[in-house]
Design an enzyme around this catalytic site. Structure first.
Site: not given
Ligand code: DX5
Length: 227
Positions: A40, A179
């Site tokens: 991320d 996600d």
């Protein structure tokens, strides 16, 4: 040609990792059969948090993982090349951060990597459906992007089902990734809705035994995939 849901792959997110022993944690999930991890990237603008640079992609690639980089940044096309050069296999940008999603996906593919496009919870999937023909991964956020450990938004699952029907009907080769807040309580319903790439941060790296947690989650997801 109709395609069907490939399988269901659990993708640990490094954001939930313990930075003092991240290498060890990656080795543990690798030993448990994990082949794909997610990095991320946050810039403090697109999301109210800061996270990782390309070195975290190198850390995972050095261990032989398939790596997707999830760019939660305001200027993804300015930084995508850094992550492609670091070895990322997929680079995903947010539809809310690009003026022309089709051109953005083509620009990322031109870097020699696969291209993904993500939608935040308040963003409908229509814009994503329009460009599925040039998309390798469609990412549905099931939390507001920016932090791990948030509550799963089950009302995002209809987006996954719509994408599943569209991809299968058009015979496209595109992963559907979910996600945010994915864990033991919801991974089966997520896989049954049609997601075949399931990002899990705290449910894996937040568990006492990351390898065991990974195996159990993936078994639950695979058992739920409609054949
Ligand atoms: C949040 C990130 C997620 C997060 C997942 O913005 O995109 O990948 O790290 O962590 P959990 O599974 O704990 O929600």
């Amino acid at each position: 040609m109709m395609t069907a849901q490939k399988t269901a792959v659990v993708v640990p997110s490094l954001l939930a990792g313990d930075l003092s022993r991240l290498g060890e944690q990656l080795d543990a999930v690798k030993a448990a059969g994990c082949a794909w991890v997610s990095v991320d990237v946050m810039d403090g603008h697109f999301v109210p948090n800061l996270s990782f640079g390309p070195d975290f992609v190198k850390l995972a690639k050095a261990r032989g993982f398939f790596v997707d980089t999830h760019l939660m940044v305001a200027n993804p096309l300015d930084v995508a090349a850094w992550f492609a050069e670091a070895g990322s296999d997929i680079v995903t940008c947010h539809i809310e951060a690009v003026a022309d999603p089709r051109a953005a996906l083509k620009k990322i593919r031109a870097l020699g990597v696969k291209a993904g496009l993500a939608v935040k919870p308040k963003t409908p999937v229509d814009g994503l459906i329009e460009v599925l023909d040039v998309c390798d991964l469609a990412l549905v956020m099931s939390v507001e992007p920016g932090f791990g450990g948030q509550k799963f938004m089950a009302d995002m699952l209809p987006k996954v089902s719509v994408l599943r029907r569209e991809i299968d009907a058009r015979g496209l080769d595109c992963w559907i990734q979910l996600d945010g807040g994915v864990g033991a309580a919801n991974i089966a319903s997520a896989a049954a809705a049609g997601a075949d790439s399931l990002v899990a941060g705290s449910a894996v790296f937040g568990a006492p035994d990351a390898g065991k947690a990974f195996r159990e989650l993936e078994a639950k997801a695979r058992a739920a995939v409609k054949s």
